[in-house]
Design a protein around this motif. Sequence first.
Motif, PDB file in Angstrom:
ATOM      1  N   ARG A   5       5.671  14.232   0.587  1.00  0.00           N
ATOM      2  CA  ARG A   5       5.761  14.755   1.940  1.00  0.00           C
ATOM      3  C   ARG A   5       7.194  15.207   2.234  1.00  0.00           C
ATOM      4  O   ARG A   5       8.107  14.936   1.459  1.00  0.00           O
ATOM      5  CB  ARG A   5       5.345  13.665   2.935  1.00  0.00           C
ATOM      6  CG  ARG A   5       3.931  13.179   2.702  1.00  0.00           C
ATOM      7  CD  ARG A   5       3.626  11.914   3.486  1.00  0.00           C
ATOM      8  NE  ARG A   5       3.795  12.095   4.933  1.00  0.00           N
ATOM      9  CZ  ARG A   5       3.573  11.137   5.828  1.00  0.00           C
ATOM     10  NH1 ARG A   5       3.196   9.941   5.424  1.00  0.00           N
ATOM     11  NH2 ARG A   5       3.727  11.372   7.107  1.00  0.00           N
ATOM     12  N   GLY A   6       7.366  15.881   3.335  1.00  0.00           N
ATOM     13  CA  GLY A   6       8.694  16.305   3.747  1.00  0.00           C
ATOM     14  C   GLY A   6       9.099  17.644   3.156  1.00  0.00           C
ATOM     15  O   GLY A   6       8.374  18.216   2.333  1.00  0.00           O
ATOM     16  N   ASP A  11       2.232   9.820 -12.755  1.00  0.00           N
ATOM     17  CA  ASP A  11       2.595   8.429 -13.009  1.00  0.00           C
ATOM     18  C   ASP A  11       3.130   7.778 -11.732  1.00  0.00           C
ATOM     19  O   ASP A  11       3.797   8.434 -10.944  1.00  0.00           O
ATOM     20  CB  ASP A  11       3.676   8.371 -14.098  1.00  0.00           C
ATOM     21  CG  ASP A  11       3.138   8.825 -15.445  1.00  0.00           C
ATOM     22  OD1 ASP A  11       1.918   8.683 -15.654  1.00  0.00           O
ATOM     23  OD2 ASP A  11       3.931   9.336 -16.263  1.00  0.00           O
ATOM     24  N   PRO A  12       2.835   6.498 -11.523  1.00  0.00           N
ATOM     25  CA  PRO A  12       3.405   5.799 -10.364  1.00  0.00           C
ATOM     26  C   PRO A  12       4.916   5.718 -10.491  1.00  0.00           C
ATOM     27  O   PRO A  12       5.445   5.584 -11.596  1.00  0.00           O
ATOM     28  CB  PRO A  12       2.756   4.414 -10.420  1.00  0.00           C
ATOM     29  CG  PRO A  12       2.300   4.256 -11.830  1.00  0.00           C
ATOM     30  CD  PRO A  12       1.959   5.623 -12.315  1.00  0.00           C
ATOM     31  N   CYS A  13       5.605   5.777  -9.359  1.00  0.00           N
ATOM     32  CA  CYS A  13       7.065   5.741  -9.380  1.00  0.00           C
ATOM     33  C   CYS A  13       7.549   4.309  -9.567  1.00  0.00           C
ATOM     34  O   CYS A  13       6.763   3.365  -9.607  1.00  0.00           O
ATOM     35  CB  CYS A  13       7.629   6.318  -8.093  1.00  0.00           C
ATOM     36  SG  CYS A  13       7.654   5.126  -6.758  1.00  0.00           S
ATOM     37  N   ARG A  70       0.843  -1.188   0.000  1.00  0.00           N
ATOM     38  CA  ARG A  70       0.000   0.000   0.000  1.00  0.00           C
ATOM     39  C   ARG A  70       0.877   1.236   0.000  1.00  0.00           C
ATOM     40  O   ARG A  70       1.553   1.527   0.987  1.00  0.00           O
ATOM     41  CB  ARG A  70      -0.913  -0.029   1.228  1.00  0.00           C
ATOM     42  CG  ARG A  70      -1.598   1.258   1.560  1.00  0.00           C
ATOM     43  CD  ARG A  70      -2.855   1.440   0.726  1.00  0.00           C
ATOM     44  NE  ARG A  70      -3.433   2.760   0.998  1.00  0.00           N
ATOM     45  CZ  ARG A  70      -3.929   3.542   0.053  1.00  0.00           C
ATOM     46  NH1 ARG A  70      -3.913   3.175  -1.207  1.00  0.00           N
ATOM     47  NH2 ARG A  70      -4.458   4.710   0.356  1.00  0.00           N
ATOM     48  N   CYS A  71       0.898   1.959  -1.128  1.00  0.00           N
ATOM     49  CA  CYS A  71       1.743   3.146  -1.257  1.00  0.00           C
ATOM     50  C   CYS A  71       1.084   4.324  -0.550  1.00  0.00           C
ATOM     51  O   CYS A  71      -0.097   4.586  -0.707  1.00  0.00           O
ATOM     52  CB  CYS A  71       1.942   3.469  -2.737  1.00  0.00           C
ATOM     53  SG  CYS A  71       2.606   5.108  -3.012  1.00  0.00           S
ATOM     54  N   THR A  72       1.893   5.045   0.235  1.00  0.00           N
ATOM     55  CA  THR A  72       1.356   6.178   1.000  1.00  0.00           C
ATOM     56  C   THR A  72       1.838   7.523   0.452  1.00  0.00           C
ATOM     57  O   THR A  72       1.745   8.534   1.135  1.00  0.00           O
ATOM     58  CB  THR A  72       1.763   6.058   2.479  1.00  0.00           C
ATOM     59  OG1 THR A  72       3.173   5.942   2.576  1.00  0.00           O
ATOM     60  CG2 THR A  72       1.112   4.841   3.113  1.00  0.00           C
ATOM     61  N   GLU A  73       2.364   7.495  -0.762  1.00  0.00           N
ATOM     62  CA  GLU A  73       2.807   8.730  -1.419  1.00  0.00           C
ATOM     63  C   GLU A  73       3.785   9.519  -0.556  1.00  0.00           C
ATOM     64  O   GLU A  73       3.623  10.724  -0.304  1.00  0.00           O
ATOM     65  CB  GLU A  73       1.604   9.594  -1.795  1.00  0.00           C
ATOM     66  CG  GLU A  73       0.819   9.081  -2.991  1.00  0.00           C
ATOM     67  CD  GLU A  73       1.632   9.115  -4.298  1.00  0.00           C
ATOM     68  OE1 GLU A  73       2.598   9.900  -4.363  1.00  0.00           O
ATOM     69  OE2 GLU A  73       1.301   8.366  -5.225  1.00  0.00           O
ATOM     70  N   VAL A  74       4.832   8.859  -0.133  1.00  0.00           N
ATOM     71  CA  VAL A  74       5.849   9.492   0.688  1.00  0.00           C
ATOM     72  C   VAL A  74       6.528  10.632  -0.067  1.00  0.00           C
ATOM     73  O   VAL A  74       6.901  11.652   0.518  1.00  0.00           O
ATOM     74  CB  VAL A  74       6.890   8.442   1.143  1.00  0.00           C
ATOM     75  CG1 VAL A  74       8.125   9.106   1.727  1.00  0.00           C
ATOM     76  CG2 VAL A  74       6.266   7.505   2.152  1.00  0.00           C
ATOM     77  N   ARG A  75       6.672  10.479  -1.352  1.00  0.00           N
ATOM     78  CA  ARG A  75       7.425  11.484  -2.121  1.00  0.00           C
ATOM     79  C   ARG A  75       6.762  12.858  -2.088  1.00  0.00           C
ATOM     80  O   ARG A  75       7.388  13.860  -2.377  1.00  0.00           O
ATOM     81  CB  ARG A  75       7.586  11.021  -3.570  1.00  0.00           C
ATOM     82  CG  ARG A  75       6.277  10.843  -4.321  1.00  0.00           C
ATOM     83  CD  ARG A  75       6.522  10.387  -5.768  1.00  0.00           C
ATOM     84  NE  ARG A  75       5.255   9.974  -6.393  1.00  0.00           N
ATOM     85  CZ  ARG A  75       5.157   9.532  -7.632  1.00  0.00           C
ATOM     86  NH1 ARG A  75       6.220   9.440  -8.375  1.00  0.00           N
ATOM     87  NH2 ARG A  75       3.984   9.173  -8.123  1.00  0.00           N
ATOM     88  N   ILE A 113       9.157   2.323  -7.569  1.00  0.00           N
ATOM     89  CA  ILE A 113       8.872   1.423  -6.443  1.00  0.00           C
ATOM     90  C   ILE A 113       7.474   0.834  -6.585  1.00  0.00           C
ATOM     91  O   ILE A 113       7.279  -0.380  -6.498  1.00  0.00           O
ATOM     92  CB  ILE A 113       9.005   2.182  -5.102  1.00  0.00           C
ATOM     93  CG1 ILE A 113      10.445   2.663  -4.897  1.00  0.00           C
ATOM     94  CG2 ILE A 113       8.562   1.299  -3.953  1.00  0.00           C
ATOM     95  CD1 ILE A 113      10.648   3.480  -3.634  1.00  0.00           C
TER      96      ILE A 113
END
Lengths: 155, 155
Positions: B94-95, B106-108, B87-92, B110
Amino acid sequence: MSGGVEWALHCCTLLSRASQPVPAVKLAEYHDVSPSYLAKQLQLMSRAGLVRSTQGNAGGYVLTRDAAAITVLDVVEAIDGVLPAFRCTEVRQRGPLATPAEQCADPCAIAKVMDSADRAWRDSLRAVTIADLVADADRQILPGAVERARAWLAS
Amino acid sequence: MSGGVEWALHCCTLLSRASQPVPAVKLAEYHDVSPSYLAKQLQLMSRAGLVRSTQGNAGGYVLTRDAAAITVLDVVEAIDGVLPAFRCTEVRQRGPLATPAEQCADPCAIAKVMDSADRAWRDSLRAVTIADLVADADRQILPGAVERARAWLAS
DNA sequence: AGCACTCGGATATATCTTATCCAAGTAGCT
DNA sequence: AGCTACTTGGATAAGATATATCCGAGTGCT
Ligand code: SF4
Ligand code: SF4
């Protein structure tokens, strides 16, 4: 699958870019995730031999080998363990019409299917390395982002 | 993966042999597992449309279609659900150096790797049917075991 | 209509995952 | 060499998921 796998993979890609050791707190801040929990994932990767930790001032984590030599499966197995998801409990040897044990030397069809599926899954993950992930990300991100990330890590 | 998947698969192979409806209690006794918990798995399979239940006296569960038309994946998805393990939480996004949302259409890499591995796993499970499992079991068990099982179910 | 039998969903318990904290250890500085 | 500041490591709570159970609703047979 553990949600921490995603964090661990992101950390690997970031570590492959930084040449200096990066502390866990900085990795957590960069990704905006719980520092305490990310520390646990890094410990698991350390035990698995994927990263090497240096303590004390200016310490942190570094990849032990080149990003091209670390597969996605290595990270997944470091976090989630190596045991397959399907655990057979030998149901056929129980109940009123139980199959005798000497007849159960070979795994049954169910176990074989599950094992085969698990192997296919692992093969897929083994086919991609951290270096591949980085290369793909470089193609998508904006120009200059890598330099900004390096600068932020050094600050 | 849920341990109940194993029970559900065993029930399917047994149901494919019995032409009459089999109650949940009998299925549980045959495999020597918890009747209450097995009932839950059978309900999940009923909701998924794999088995049809008839209540009242002499009721029970029956397969809705031929064993050759039910794949192992059908059973696994009925019990464990259809959502992928990762389950991807879209970390990219954030931060402090978050990637802007418009760059994340587009999905990365990973997410692509995980999705590909999940698809390979499901393809493996889809390639085998309940009929295949039964055929393989028939090759291993002792002669006369099928008849004994049928007789026990009828008693 | 009565009855015995069966499923279905709502309800406790156990286990694992997630998240957190503080103490042990190390490198560099004085 | 001693001290200090920083970082990791494992032990410890909170939450979520999976496991196991129970009793009421529904159905067919007598
Ligand atoms: S080996 Fe196959 S038949 Fe035996 S308990 Fe496991 S899944 Fe069932
Ligand atoms: S899509 Fe890829 S980069 Fe974005 S959070 Fe998911 S795994 Fe990370």
